[in-house]
Scaffold this motif. Structure first.
Motif, PDB file in Angstrom:
ATOM      1  N   GLY A 153       0.781  -1.231   0.000  1.00  0.00           N
ATOM      2  CA  GLY A 153       0.000   0.000   0.000  1.00  0.00           C
ATOM      3  C   GLY A 153       0.809   1.276   0.000  1.00  0.00           C
ATOM      4  N   GLN A 154       2.009   1.252   0.595  1.00  0.00           N
ATOM      5  CA  GLN A 154       2.779   2.489   0.661  1.00  0.00           C
ATOM      6  C   GLN A 154       3.142   2.988  -0.733  1.00  0.00           C
ATOM      7  OE1 GLN A 154       3.374   4.163   3.680  1.00  0.00           O
ATOM      8  NE2 GLN A 154       3.841   5.762   2.190  1.00  0.00           N
ATOM      9  N   GLY A 155       3.526   2.055  -1.591  1.00  0.00           N
ATOM     10  CA  GLY A 155       3.835   2.448  -2.966  1.00  0.00           C
ATOM     11  C   GLY A 155       2.619   2.985  -3.700  1.00  0.00           C
ATOM     12  N   LEU A 156       1.480   2.315  -3.497  1.00  0.00           N
ATOM     13  CA  LEU A 156       0.240   2.773  -4.140  1.00  0.00           C
ATOM     14  C   LEU A 156      -0.181   4.140  -3.621  1.00  0.00           C
ATOM     15  CD1 LEU A 156      -1.761  -0.592  -3.992  1.00  0.00           C
ATOM     16  CD2 LEU A 156      -0.618   0.412  -5.993  1.00  0.00           C
ATOM     17  N   LEU A 157      -0.002   4.351  -2.311  1.00  0.00           N
ATOM     18  CA  LEU A 157      -0.404   5.611  -1.694  1.00  0.00           C
ATOM     19  C   LEU A 157       0.442   6.767  -2.223  1.00  0.00           C
ATOM     20  CD1 LEU A 157      -2.199   6.963   0.478  1.00  0.00           C
ATOM     21  CD2 LEU A 157      -0.383   6.489   2.136  1.00  0.00           C
ATOM     22  N   ILE A 158       1.768   6.591  -2.246  1.00  0.00           N
ATOM     23  CA  ILE A 158       2.635   7.680  -2.700  1.00  0.00           C
ATOM     24  C   ILE A 158       2.463   7.921  -4.198  1.00  0.00           C
ATOM     25  CG2 ILE A 158       4.703   6.322  -3.196  1.00  0.00           C
ATOM     26  CD1 ILE A 158       4.543   9.770  -1.461  1.00  0.00           C
ATOM     27  N   GLU A 185      20.400  11.020  17.745  1.00  0.00           N
ATOM     28  CA  GLU A 185      20.426  12.463  17.493  1.00  0.00           C
ATOM     29  C   GLU A 185      20.997  12.804  16.125  1.00  0.00           C
ATOM     30  OE1 GLU A 185      21.464  16.615  19.851  1.00  0.00           O
ATOM     31  OE2 GLU A 185      22.449  14.751  20.471  1.00  0.00           O
ATOM     32  N   ASP A 186      22.004  12.078  15.669  1.00  0.00           N
ATOM     33  CA  ASP A 186      22.576  12.356  14.351  1.00  0.00           C
ATOM     34  C   ASP A 186      21.565  12.087  13.238  1.00  0.00           C
ATOM     35  OD1 ASP A 186      25.006  13.148  15.379  1.00  0.00           O
ATOM     36  OD2 ASP A 186      25.897  11.153  15.243  1.00  0.00           O
ATOM     37  N   ARG A 187      20.850  10.965  13.337  1.00  0.00           N
ATOM     38  CA  ARG A 187      19.830  10.658  12.325  1.00  0.00           C
ATOM     39  C   ARG A 187      18.660  11.638  12.408  1.00  0.00           C
ATOM     40  NH1 ARG A 187      19.369   4.448  13.838  1.00  0.00           N
ATOM     41  NH2 ARG A 187      17.546   4.395  12.451  1.00  0.00           N
ATOM     42  N   TYR A 188      18.342  12.055  13.612  1.00  0.00           N
ATOM     43  CA  TYR A 188      17.293  13.059  13.837  1.00  0.00           C
ATOM     44  C   TYR A 188      17.637  14.353  13.092  1.00  0.00           C
ATOM     45  CZ  TYR A 188      14.331  16.242  16.685  1.00  0.00           C
ATOM     46  OH  TYR A 188      13.425  17.171  17.130  1.00  0.00           O
ATOM     47  N   ASN A 189      18.870  14.821  13.277  1.00  0.00           N
ATOM     48  CA  ASN A 189      19.291  16.054  12.613  1.00  0.00           C
ATOM     49  C   ASN A 189      19.408  15.868  11.109  1.00  0.00           C
ATOM     50  OD1 ASN A 189      19.461  17.725  14.910  1.00  0.00           O
ATOM     51  ND2 ASN A 189      21.445  16.850  15.463  1.00  0.00           N
ATOM     52  N   ASN A 190      19.781  14.669  10.666  1.00  0.00           N
ATOM     53  CA  ASN A 190      19.870  14.406   9.231  1.00  0.00           C
ATOM     54  C   ASN A 190      18.482  14.435   8.586  1.00  0.00           C
ATOM     55  OD1 ASN A 190      21.529  13.624   6.899  1.00  0.00           O
ATOM     56  ND2 ASN A 190      20.307  11.751   6.957  1.00  0.00           N
ATOM     57  N   ALA A 191      17.501  13.866   9.291  1.00  0.00           N
ATOM     58  CA  ALA A 191      16.121  13.917   8.791  1.00  0.00           C
ATOM     59  C   ALA A 191      15.653  15.365   8.670  1.00  0.00           C
ATOM     60  CB  ALA A 191      15.200  13.130   9.716  1.00  0.00           C
ATOM     61  N   ARG A 192      15.995  16.160   9.668  1.00  0.00           N
ATOM     62  CA  ARG A 192      15.630  17.579   9.648  1.00  0.00           C
ATOM     63  C   ARG A 192      16.240  18.274   8.433  1.00  0.00           C
ATOM     64  NH1 ARG A 192      14.764  22.155  13.048  1.00  0.00           N
ATOM     65  NH2 ARG A 192      16.182  23.873  12.609  1.00  0.00           N
ATOM     66  N   ASN A 193      17.524  18.026   8.188  1.00  0.00           N
ATOM     67  CA  ASN A 193      18.203  18.675   7.064  1.00  0.00           C
ATOM     68  C   ASN A 193      17.597  18.270   5.726  1.00  0.00           C
ATOM     69  OD1 ASN A 193      19.946  19.889   8.897  1.00  0.00           O
ATOM     70  ND2 ASN A 193      21.515  18.302   8.684  1.00  0.00           N
ATOM     71  N   THR A 194      17.286  16.978   5.594  1.00  0.00           N
ATOM     72  CA  THR A 194      16.696  16.480   4.344  1.00  0.00           C
ATOM     73  C   THR A 194      15.333  17.120   4.084  1.00  0.00           C
ATOM     74  OG1 THR A 194      17.832  14.348   4.567  1.00  0.00           O
ATOM     75  CG2 THR A 194      15.900  14.412   3.128  1.00  0.00           C
ATOM     76  N   ILE A 195      14.488  17.126   5.116  1.00  0.00           N
ATOM     77  CA  ILE A 195      13.144  17.684   4.952  1.00  0.00           C
ATOM     78  C   ILE A 195      13.205  19.177   4.684  1.00  0.00           C
ATOM     79  CG2 ILE A 195      10.935  18.090   6.104  1.00  0.00           C
ATOM     80  CD1 ILE A 195      11.374  15.426   7.588  1.00  0.00           C
ATOM     81  N   ASN A 196      14.134  19.874   5.339  1.00  0.00           N
ATOM     82  CA  ASN A 196      14.265  21.309   5.102  1.00  0.00           C
ATOM     83  C   ASN A 196      14.613  21.605   3.646  1.00  0.00           C
ATOM     84  OD1 ASN A 196      13.597  22.401   7.591  1.00  0.00           O
ATOM     85  ND2 ASN A 196      15.682  22.282   8.390  1.00  0.00           N
ATOM     86  N   VAL A 197      15.499  20.803   3.047  1.00  0.00           N
ATOM     87  CA  VAL A 197      15.846  20.998   1.642  1.00  0.00           C
ATOM     88  C   VAL A 197      14.603  20.837   0.763  1.00  0.00           C
ATOM     89  CG1 VAL A 197      17.107  20.018  -0.318  1.00  0.00           C
ATOM     90  CG2 VAL A 197      18.267  20.351   1.875  1.00  0.00           C
ATOM     91  N   LEU A 198      13.820  19.801   1.032  1.00  0.00           N
ATOM     92  CA  LEU A 198      12.609  19.567   0.235  1.00  0.00           C
ATOM     93  C   LEU A 198      11.637  20.737   0.356  1.00  0.00           C
ATOM     94  CD1 LEU A 198      12.044  15.809   1.176  1.00  0.00           C
ATOM     95  CD2 LEU A 198      12.775  16.684  -1.058  1.00  0.00           C
ATOM     96  N   LEU A 199      11.389  21.183   1.584  1.00  0.00           N
ATOM     97  CA  LEU A 199      10.433  22.274   1.808  1.00  0.00           C
ATOM     98  C   LEU A 199      10.917  23.567   1.150  1.00  0.00           C
ATOM     99  CD1 LEU A 199       9.496  21.603   5.544  1.00  0.00           C
ATOM    100  CD2 LEU A 199       7.970  21.374   3.573  1.00  0.00           C
ATOM    101  N   GLU A 200      12.196  23.858   1.307  1.00  0.00           N
ATOM    102  CA  GLU A 200      12.736  25.107   0.753  1.00  0.00           C
ATOM    103  C   GLU A 200      12.701  25.120  -0.768  1.00  0.00           C
ATOM    104  OE1 GLU A 200      16.529  25.106   2.613  1.00  0.00           O
ATOM    105  OE2 GLU A 200      15.721  25.656   4.601  1.00  0.00           O
ATOM    106  N   VAL A 221       5.531  18.788  -6.829  1.00  0.00           N
ATOM    107  CA  VAL A 221       6.211  17.501  -6.676  1.00  0.00           C
ATOM    108  C   VAL A 221       6.073  17.028  -5.244  1.00  0.00           C
ATOM    109  CG1 VAL A 221       8.448  16.318  -6.776  1.00  0.00           C
ATOM    110  CG2 VAL A 221       7.863  18.063  -8.490  1.00  0.00           C
ATOM    111  N   ALA A 222       5.728  15.749  -5.095  1.00  0.00           N
ATOM    112  CA  ALA A 222       5.638  15.143  -3.765  1.00  0.00           C
ATOM    113  C   ALA A 222       6.840  14.230  -3.543  1.00  0.00           C
ATOM    114  CB  ALA A 222       4.344  14.341  -3.633  1.00  0.00           C
ATOM    115  N   SER A 223       7.211  14.049  -2.292  1.00  0.00           N
ATOM    116  CA  SER A 223       8.318  13.159  -1.954  1.00  0.00           C
ATOM    117  C   SER A 223       7.899  12.269  -0.790  1.00  0.00           C
ATOM    118  CB  SER A 223       9.564  13.960  -1.560  1.00  0.00           C
ATOM    119  OG  SER A 223       9.291  14.760  -0.414  1.00  0.00           O
ATOM    120  N   GLN A 224       8.567  11.139  -0.642  1.00  0.00           N
ATOM    121  CA  GLN A 224       8.211  10.180   0.399  1.00  0.00           C
ATOM    122  C   GLN A 224       9.304  10.123   1.458  1.00  0.00           C
ATOM    123  OE1 GLN A 224       6.235   5.952   0.113  1.00  0.00           O
ATOM    124  NE2 GLN A 224       8.399   5.715  -0.332  1.00  0.00           N
ATOM    125  N   ILE A 225       8.908  10.232   2.728  1.00  0.00           N
ATOM    126  CA  ILE A 225       9.818  10.087   3.860  1.00  0.00           C
ATOM    127  C   ILE A 225       9.251   8.998   4.772  1.00  0.00           C
ATOM    128  CG2 ILE A 225      10.952  11.204   5.819  1.00  0.00           C
ATOM    129  CD1 ILE A 225      11.770  12.582   3.342  1.00  0.00           C
TER     130      ILE A 225
END
Length: 377
Positions: A82-87, A114-129, A100-104
């Motif tokens: 379902g995840q593939g169908l949903l996205i 904490e490192d992965r937490y901050n990496n997720a933040r950086n990735t999402i910020n790039v997409l939003l910006e 454009v939509a993206s999947q996280i």
């Protein structure tokens, strides 16, 4: 609440019950209506991130199940389909509006590190910006129950804090928080604004009310505790109401608005991670002097305040801090490992004076008395 026309970063959570038909399958019509509203926000210049449930609902029929599965392996297999169908559905619909939509896909362990937490933040910020719409969901195909966020209400509040959102919108099958169950009491009154999550508010939340999703009103209240502690104004309203998302951003929608009156009480990104995502690795008990130092004087916890230590942990770990009576004070990052702290508890007051460094710095401590933290988030 007054209307607000500034450009915002908005996190919108939509649950399974708001995206499915009466038979529990994904509703294309409901999905189209949601995308239309999000596109309208994008057209006005807002940044939008979706936290969307619905993977199991989208995939269980193609797995060969006549009804939504109950067993964990079948749910995860349905989510894998379902995840593939949903996205794909989201992507096609957003492209029709020029976006454009993206999947996280994330797990709780992505946030507890904490490192992965901050990496997720950086990735999402790039997409939003760059004007892209991130669509976030828990990675249900691999997550085990004890490491789950619990539900997407909690996830959406944590994501809102992660990306410094200006607003969190949670859409449900009820149009806000009532002082009683409106399905049972026709005289129940809608609370239009909540400035503090009190015990009375928690009692109003009651038990889960939907057979399709995993979260009820109680999980939404826990989510709003997180968003309010993070200084993020939030809204709860009924999905399917015409223009509900757009009006919520304008602060004119019917529903309940959650916002702290004291805007100075909110957590920075580091404190949010400590409070809501870190996963404490041990426990230290402090004496009355240590407790007063933290609560009354707002100073670093020193070695002299350590009474006992429980668990094994390294320097830099997050631990629970409690007093001698067993009352939990908060969570903090320790600058010593468990063996070193255990030795501190055995030393005399004179010997402890040699240790000048803080055991826990006040900036790396989140006090439960100041920020009510939901249990098990």
């Amino acid at each position: 609440m007054s209307a607000d026309n500034k450009k915002k970063r908005v996190v919108i959570k939509i649950g399974s019950s708001s995206l499915t038909s009466l038979h529990g399958e994904m509703s294309r019509r409901k999905l189209e209506r949601l995308v239309d509203e999000v596109a309208r926000l994008k057209d006005d210049g807002h940044e939008v991130l979706l936290v969307s449930s619905g993977a199991v609902a989208a995939g269980y029929r193609k797995l060969g199940c006549l009804t939504r599965p109950d067993s964990l392996p079948e749910k995860q297999a349905a989510a894998a389909i379902g995840q593939g169908l949903l996205i794909e559905a989201y992507s096609d619909l957003f492209i029709s509006h020029g976006y454009v939509a993206s999947q996280i896909l994330i797990t709780r362990s992505d946030f507890s590190d904490e490192d992965r937490y901050n990496n997720a933040r950086n990735t999402i910020n790039v997409l939003l910006e760059r004007g892209i719409i991130p669509i976030v969901n828990e990675n249900d195909t691999v997550t085990i129950d004890r490491l789950k966020f619990g539900d997407n209400d909690t996830l959406s509040a944590k994501v809102a804090g992660l990306v410094d959102a200006d607003q969190l919108i949670i859409l449900s099958d009820i149009d806000g928080l009532y002082d009683d169950d409106p399905r049972k009491n026709p005289n129940a009154q809608l609370l239009k604004e909540v400035n503090e999550i009190t015990e009375d508010i928690e009692e109003m939340a009651g038990e889960p009310g939907s057979s399709v999703g995993t979260g009820g009103m109680r999980s939404k209240i826990d989510a709003f505790k997180i968003s309010m502690a993070s200084g993020i104004p939030s809204f709860l309203g009924k999905s399917g109401t015409p223009n509900i998302i757009y009006d919520a951003v304008q602060a004119t929608a019917k529903g309940t608005y959650f916002e702290l009156e004291d805007q100075n009480v909110n957590l920075d990104l580091k404190q949010q991670w400590i409070a809501f995502n870190s996963g404490p690795e041990g426990e230290i008990t402090i004496d009355g002097i240590g407790k007063d130092r933290i609560l009354q004087h707002k100073k670093n916890l020193k070695a002299a305040g350590i009474y006992s230590v429980k668990g094994e942990f390294k320097s830099g770990s997050v631990v629970r801090i409690q007093d001698i009576d067993g009352d939990e004070i908060g969570l903090g990052v320790v600058n010593y490992n468990s063996d070193e702290l255990t030795e501190f508890s055995k030393l005399t007051e004179e010997e402890l004076k040699e240790f000048k460094d803080a055991v826990v710095e006040i900036e790396a401590l989140v006090c439960h008395m100041e920020v009510p933290i939901p249990v098990g988030v």
